[in-house]
Design an enzyme around this catalytic site. Structure first.
Site, short mmCIF file in Angstrom:
data_model
loop_
_atom_site.label_atom_id
_atom_site.label_comp_id
_atom_site.label_asym_id
_atom_site.label_seq_id
_atom_site.Cartn_x
_atom_site.Cartn_y
_atom_site.Cartn_z
N LEU A 273 36.09 20.99 2.60
CA LEU A 273 37.09 22.09 2.17
C LEU A 273 36.80 23.30 2.93
O LEU A 273 37.55 24.31 2.72
CB LEU A 273 37.23 22.01 0.78
CG LEU A 273 38.07 21.03 0.13
CD1 LEU A 273 38.21 21.32 -1.49
CD2 LEU A 273 39.51 21.25 0.47
N ARG A 274 35.69 23.38 3.57
CA ARG A 274 35.25 24.84 4.06
C ARG A 274 36.22 25.08 5.07
O ARG A 274 36.61 26.38 5.00
CB ARG A 274 33.96 24.68 4.71
CG ARG A 274 33.01 26.05 4.25
CD ARG A 274 31.60 25.75 4.97
NE ARG A 274 31.42 26.83 6.03
CZ ARG A 274 31.22 28.11 5.57
NH1 ARG A 274 31.44 28.42 4.35
NH2 ARG A 274 31.05 29.12 6.54
N ALA A 275 36.79 24.20 5.88
CA ALA A 275 37.54 24.57 6.90
C ALA A 275 38.90 24.87 6.35
O ALA A 275 39.53 26.14 6.87
CB ALA A 275 37.84 23.48 7.94
N VAL A 278 38.33 28.62 5.11
CA VAL A 278 38.21 29.73 6.12
C VAL A 278 39.61 30.14 6.98
O VAL A 278 39.98 31.06 7.11
CB VAL A 278 37.12 29.31 7.14
CG1 VAL A 278 37.09 30.08 8.44
CG2 VAL A 278 35.77 29.28 6.43
#
Ligand code: ZN
Length: 680
Positions: A273-275, A278
């Site tokens: 889920l980092r993408a 960000v």
């Protein structure tokens, strides 16, 4: 006087990525990739001047904000009304060769023990708090330091511990890394931890290039005058950043916009889920930068272009950037007022991951290699016979892939035996050769030459014991003086620089043989990755030797170069050895503690223009390396019924251990091979 940010020509993506982070540090930093001479560093350094100034507590070395001082500040506690002053935001540069102490700060253990004072000398992380931390050539930074850096960046805190004495302080900074990908890639897991990435290149337009030169000349001739002509523009930028920061908390990310963010991330098949986070943060920052209170589709588009390219990377061959069609399709599909048009073409058609690649096995250390990787199967399985490769070639021709003469794919890698540098080094931690350093098991105690970093308690007590009466000790507490302190001597293992010199000439025999050779080198590369070595690759064939890969952390890049390596032609062995000699000399200056291990993969033959004493030249080059105290291993690739034993002679000239290709496998496998041979 740094170059004005506004005066930088082109580099639009890079400047935007920096500005978005300046508006919202939560975006998570910027990694800038590009060749040398693209003004990457100039642009980063220019950023500091347009960042809003910061208020700091007077006398605090940790840049506490008077309005909200860090309760854990080592220079604190500060009174709520502590006097402050305003100073410009700092740009701190972290040099590639920095020590851990320099980065995180150092604890004076001696004062802690003898005076009972917790004395802490702040490092670069403290200096960068509330400013910018810039690492040029971040790909050359030691993994250990990159980890420290990214941990601090993620937590907003730096933490130092020595012998149970610890210090913690706030360290929130905008992390900017620049790198030249030709010098090696970052490990994929580190790549992912930079919020945004941009690719930069020198402008192609002649008019734009001329403007770059013109401005540079004007700046060099009169920096102050040049800055003055740009002062108004710089002030405008600074004001706009400050306004965007103030606006940021009020920007709304609607459900519709969020759906677009997640749709785009899903379309590019990014992990975790980092993408999404960000991208969402960058979109919000972009909206604030543009003076909007709500995130629009354009904000999402801009954010995705900066936040996603490095997260969908599968291997070093992938083209940079995002596929526009896929991006537009994903945005359109998730557009709130749009039901989507199923007849608009097949969204799979533009899949950017499916770029054919041109053959070759992707390097194993990367985490990629999805089911869409057609080329992968070719390198799997046992080393094929010659004919199978020709079959492959024609199949590729039929499907229109890799029309150029395909390089031989490496055979399956195996578990390699550990080759090591004899003696005891002092290099950074790794898993190859023995080394004295700050890690490993305690093997003794010495008088410290500098600050005590690892106390040897028994040694210290023993040194203090005879002086207790003279020092007037009456009670239970031991009286310890500075001269009693003993540093623990530790022995562990270090990483090395493994420089491969690979014969890619026609003398190496059939394609099947070359596949086996590549497979063996690949195995050693995998081994180097696990042992935290730096690796480099010199190849020689035809008329010259080439530094196919300068020493790098990127085993992926090395594997890629190896896979692509064409073979055939004459055998300039001496040129290969001399190239290795030069490479090691440069590397010794850059990283003096890292001991090299030279692995020469050859059958020992040397050929060139008629009449030359090619073998003699090769022996002389080998003598040069041996005289320079370089530890070498010769991997003898000679095959066939008639053996000349030239590799063995080269090994002697190098003072090297000579191993046959089959002997590179870890013990058990080598034994199996031998027993099978003996049985046959
Ligand atoms: Zn403070």
């Amino acid at each position: 006087m740094s170059y004005p940010f506004g005066a930088v020509v082109g580099m639009d993506d890079m400047r935007l990525a920096l500005l978005l982070n300046a508006v919202s540090p939560a975006v998570g930093g910027v990694l800038v990739r590009g060749e040398k001479g693209t003004a990457k560093s100039t642009t980063v350094r220019a950023l500091a001047a347009v960042l809003p100034p910061v208020d700091v507590v007077l006398g605090c070395r940790f840049a506490c904000d008077p309005a909200a001082p860090d309760p854990a500040c080592p220079d604190g506690p500060h009174d709520p009304g502590a006097p402050g002053h305003t100073r410009p935001a700092r740009l701190v540069e972290l040099p590639v060769g920095a020590s851990e102490d320099r980065v995180v700060g150092s604890l004076d253990l001696e004062r802690a023990l003898t005076e009972g004072v917790k004395a802490f000398e702040p490092g670069l992380l403290a200096a960068a708090h509330r400013g910018v931390l810039y690492v040029d050539e971040v790909n050359l930074l030691h993994d250990h330091l990159v980890d420290l850096l990214l941990d601090a960046a993620a937590l907003g805190t730096a933490y130092v511990e020595r012998e149970g004495v610890s210090v913690r302080h706030a360290a929130r900074f905008l992390l900017v890394g620049t790198m030249n990908p030709e010098e090696g890639e970052l490990r994929p897991q580190l790549l992912d931890r930079f919020g945004l990435t941009v690719e930069v290149a020198a402008p192609r337009d002649p008019a734009e290039r001329a403007e770059v030169v013109r401005r540079r000349f004007a700046y060099d001739a009169d920096p102050a005058g040049f800055a003055a002509t740009w002062a108004a523009e710089e002030a405008g930028l600074a004001r706009r950043i400050a306004e965007a920061r103030a606006r940021l908390p009020h920007v709304v990310l609607s459900d519709g916009a969020l759906r677009q963010v997640t749709a785009v991330c899903a379309a590019f098949d990014v992990d975790g889920l980092r993408a999404d986070l960000v991208t969402a943060r960058a979109a919000i920052a972009h909206a604030a930068w543009c003076g909007r209170d709500e995130v629009t589709e354009d904000d999402v588009r801009v954010a995705a272009r900066l936040a996603l390219p490095h997260r969908r990377r599968r291997n070093p061959f992938d083209a940079p950037g995002l596929d526009d069609d896929t991006l537009e399709q994903a945005l359109q599909d998730a557009r709130p007022e749009d039901d989507g048009d199923p007849d608009e073409g097949d969204p799979d058609e533009g899949d950017p991951d499916d770029d054919g690649g041109g053959g070759g096995t992707p390097p194993p250390p990367s985490d990629g290699g999805g089911p869409d990787d057609h080329s992968r199967a070719e390198g799997d399985g046992p080393a094929p016979e010659d004919g199978q490769y020709r079959d492959n070639g024609s199949r590729e021709a039929e499907t229109g892939q890799a029309p150029e003469r395909a390089a031989v794919a490496p055979a399956d890698p195996f578990r390699a035996r550990r080759l090591e540098v004899p003696g005891i080094g002092a290099g950074v931690a790794g898993r190859r050769s023995r080394a004295r350093g700050d890690r490993g098991r305690v093997v003794g105690a010495t008088r410290p030459t500098g600050a005590v970093t690892r106390l040897h308690l028994t040694g210290t007590v023993l040194a203090a014991a005879p002086h207790q009466v003279a020092r007037g000790r009456t009670g239970p507490g031991l009286r310890i003086a500075r001269e009693d302190l003993r540093q623990a001597t530790l022995e562990g293992r270090e990483g090395n620089l493994v420089l491969f010199v690979v014969d890619a000439s026609g003398s190496m025999g059939s394609r099947a043989r070359m596949a086996a050779v590549k497979g063996a080198v690949l195995s050693l590369l995998l081994d180097a990755y696990q042992r935290r070595d730096k690796v480099g690759l010199v190849t020689f064939r035809g008329t010259a030797a080439e530094l196919a890969l300068p020493p790098t952390w990127s085993v992926e890049a090395a594997a890629a170069r190896l896979t692509e390596l064409p073979t055939g032609g004459r055998t300039p062995l001496a040129a290969g050895l001399l190239r290795a000699h030069d490479t090691l000399r440069v590397e010794r200056v850059r990283d003096p503690q890292r001991r090299p291990l030279l692995v020469v993969v050859t059958d020992g033959r040397a050929t060139g223009a008629r009449g030359g004493d090619h073998l003699g030249e090769a022996r002389r080059a080998a003598g040069l390396l041996a005289a320079g105290d370089v530890t070498s291993v010769v991997v003898d690739c000679e095959s066939g019924p008639v053996r000349l034993g030239l590799a063995g002679a080269l090994g002697t000239a190098l003072g090297a251990q000579t191993l046959r290709l089959e002997e590179l496998a870890a013990e058990s496998l080598a034994a199996t091979v031998r027993s099978v041979r003996e049985a046959a």
